[in-house]
Design a protein around this motif. Structure first.
Motif, PDB file in Angstrom:
ATOM      1  N   GLY A 125      29.985  65.458  48.299  1.00 21.21           N
ATOM      2  CA  GLY A 125      30.302  64.292  47.552  1.00 21.21           C
ATOM      3  C   GLY A 125      28.930  62.925  47.485  1.00 21.21           C
ATOM      4  O   GLY A 125      28.812  62.682  45.938  1.00 21.21           O
ATOM      5  N   ALA A 126      29.048  62.859  48.793  1.00 18.85           N
ATOM      6  CA  ALA A 126      27.949  61.177  48.766  1.00 18.85           C
ATOM      7  C   ALA A 126      26.410  62.150  48.948  1.00 18.85           C
ATOM      8  O   ALA A 126      26.321  61.111  47.536  1.00 18.85           O
ATOM      9  N   LEU A 127      26.280  63.333  48.841  1.00 17.76           N
ATOM     10  CA  LEU A 127      24.956  63.919  48.022  1.00 17.76           C
ATOM     11  C   LEU A 127      24.887  63.805  46.845  1.00 17.76           C
ATOM     12  O   LEU A 127      24.461  63.383  46.394  1.00 17.76           O
ATOM     13  N   ALA A 128      26.067  64.399  46.259  1.00 22.80           N
ATOM     14  CA  ALA A 128      26.375  65.417  44.944  1.00 22.80           C
ATOM     15  C   ALA A 128      25.922  63.573  44.007  1.00 22.80           C
ATOM     16  O   ALA A 128      25.165  62.986  43.687  1.00 22.80           O
ATOM     17  N   SER A 129      26.625  62.387  44.905  1.00 16.51           N
ATOM     18  CA  SER A 129      26.615  61.363  43.962  1.00 16.51           C
ATOM     19  C   SER A 129      25.768  60.782  44.445  1.00 16.51           C
ATOM     20  O   SER A 129      24.755  60.000  43.367  1.00 16.51           O
ATOM     21  N   LEU A 130      24.944  60.141  44.871  1.00 18.62           N
ATOM     22  CA  LEU A 130      23.370  60.061  45.041  1.00 18.62           C
ATOM     23  C   LEU A 130      22.291  60.399  44.412  1.00 18.62           C
ATOM     24  O   LEU A 130      21.835  59.954  44.217  1.00 18.62           O
ATOM     25  N   GLY A 131      22.482  61.838  44.146  1.00 17.15           N
ATOM     26  CA  GLY A 131      21.810  62.267  43.157  1.00 17.15           C
ATOM     27  C   GLY A 131      22.040  62.125  41.564  1.00 17.15           C
ATOM     28  O   GLY A 131      20.994  61.936  40.737  1.00 17.15           O
ATOM     29  N   ALA A 132      23.593  61.870  41.526  1.00 15.48           N
ATOM     30  CA  ALA A 132      23.580  61.625  40.230  1.00 15.48           C
ATOM     31  C   ALA A 132      22.889  59.700  39.781  1.00 15.48           C
ATOM     32  O   ALA A 132      22.764  59.013  38.633  1.00 15.48           O
ATOM     33  N   LEU A 133      23.026  58.838  40.869  1.00 11.51           N
ATOM     34  CA  LEU A 133      22.468  57.424  40.929  1.00 11.51           C
ATOM     35  C   LEU A 133      20.731  57.700  40.800  1.00 11.51           C
ATOM     36  O   LEU A 133      20.837  56.895  40.229  1.00 11.51           O
ATOM     37  N   GLY A 134      20.216  59.069  41.341  1.00  8.53           N
ATOM     38  CA  GLY A 134      18.641  59.513  41.458  1.00  8.53           C
ATOM     39  C   GLY A 134      18.483  59.591  40.237  1.00  8.53           C
ATOM     40  O   GLY A 134      17.401  58.723  39.452  1.00  8.53           O
ATOM     41  N   LEU A 135      19.158  60.376  39.053  1.00  6.26           N
ATOM     42  CA  LEU A 135      19.057  60.419  37.606  1.00  6.26           C
ATOM     43  C   LEU A 135      19.118  59.210  37.116  1.00  6.26           C
ATOM     44  O   LEU A 135      18.485  58.594  35.606  1.00  6.26           O
ATOM     45  N   LEU A 136      19.849  57.951  37.091  1.00  8.69           N
ATOM     46  CA  LEU A 136      20.512  57.221  36.336  1.00  8.69           C
ATOM     47  C   LEU A 136      19.286  56.130  36.699  1.00  8.69           C
ATOM     48  O   LEU A 136      18.507  55.143  36.045  1.00  8.69           O
ATOM     49  N   LEU A 137      18.425  55.631  38.073  1.00 11.44           N
ATOM     50  CA  LEU A 137      17.704  55.352  38.429  1.00 11.44           C
ATOM     51  C   LEU A 137      16.538  55.391  37.489  1.00 11.44           C
ATOM     52  O   LEU A 137      15.371  54.599  37.716  1.00 11.44           O
ATOM     53  N   THR A 138      16.292  56.509  37.880  1.00 19.18           N
ATOM     54  CA  THR A 138      15.407  57.305  36.826  1.00 19.18           C
ATOM     55  C   THR A 138      15.091  57.204  35.686  1.00 19.18           C
ATOM     56  O   THR A 138      14.383  56.356  34.782  1.00 19.18           O
ATOM     57  N   GLU A 139      15.989  57.131  34.923  1.00 17.86           N
ATOM     58  CA  GLU A 139      16.807  56.597  33.511  1.00 17.86           C
ATOM     59  C   GLU A 139      16.396  55.154  33.208  1.00 17.86           C
ATOM     60  O   GLU A 139      15.375  54.692  32.428  1.00 17.86           O
ATOM     61  N   SER A 140      16.664  54.420  33.752  1.00 19.02           N
ATOM     62  CA  SER A 140      16.272  52.872  34.057  1.00 19.02           C
ATOM     63  C   SER A 140      15.034  52.215  34.202  1.00 19.02           C
ATOM     64  O   SER A 140      14.331  52.125  33.610  1.00 19.02           O
TER      65      SER A 140
END
Length: 241
Positions: A149-164
């Motif tokens: 779950g932590a790895l999946a959350s890290l991937g979601a945060l990576g997408l949001l950070l890239t968008e910002s």
């Protein structure tokens, strides 16, 4: 004959005494057939004897668009990033990330309870019972689920950070810094990404507790973003109909 000669001489002398007709003086301003010339083009068509007015050149309107600081083709990228479809995709990623954070918190509580329960059980001195082995297997599974779950959350945060970061690059730092909401969103996502990446390594350090409490900040931030998106998107859709 003498009188005729004198009369001819008098007429010639009178004709020579008359001033010659002056040629037409050139007009001070050139007459252009096209009246809709710009001041700069009109100044270029003047004769070389006339100086060009710097006032006309300075106030000549420029037809080239003013490009603000940012990436090339930033307007097209910004239009894509602010499109409704991408906003819906972003909100889906935020929703999944909030669910993963909540699941991670629940798994951490379950792991802590399992550690307390196992610490209270005194294993047999000679051998370990089958029930105790099952308890350790469950404890291991809880750890695996929490890490996935932590790895999946890290991937979601990576997408949001890239968008910002893409929004900041397309807008330019000046315009992006003036948008407080975008700046706060970037700071929260970047901090969450760093803390989530080093979360396991913070075990036993003073930063472990702030990292755990920060997950509640992520839940609140995702909830606020979801509510704001719901009001903006569905409110605009209702007004359109």
């Amino acid at each position: 004959d003498l009188c005729r000669l004198l009369a001819t001489l008098a007429a010639v002398s009178a004709a020579c005494a008359m001033p010659a007709a002056a040629p037409d003086a050139p007009s001070s301003k050139p007459q252009h057939k096209a009246r809709n010339l710009s001041p700069f083009k009109a100044s270029c068509l003047r004769t070389q004897s006339e100086p060009i007015s710097l006032h006309e050149i300075k106030h000549t309107p420029s037809k080239q668009p003013i490009v603000e600081a940012g990436l090339p083709h930033g307007n097209a990228l910004l239009a894509f990033l602010e499109s409704p479809k991408l906003h819906i995709l972003k909100m889906a990623v935020v929703f999944v990330d909030v669910l993963l954070v909540i699941a991670g918190i629940q798994l951490q509580i379950a792991i802590a309870n399992e550690d307390i329960r196992l610490s209270k059980k005194a294993p047999a001195a000679a051998s370990i019972s089958a029930h105790h082995g099952h308890d350790h297997h469950l404890h291991h599974q809880l750890h695996q689920w929490e890490q996935r779950g932590a790895l999946a959350s890290l991937g979601a945060l990576g997408l949001l950070l890239t968008e910002s970061l893409a929004v900041a690059a397309s807008k330019g730092l000046g315009h992006f810094a003036s948008d407080v909401e975008k700046v706060v969103d970037l700071l929260i996502v970047a901090t969450s990404f760093v803390l989530e990446y080093f979360f396991d390594k913070l075990q036993g350090t003073p930063l472990r507790l702030p990292a755990e409490l920060w997950r509640y900040v992520r839940i609140a931030h995702g909830t606020v973003e979801a509510v704001a998106f719901h009001r903006h998107f569905f409110g605009a859709h209702a007004k359109a109909h």
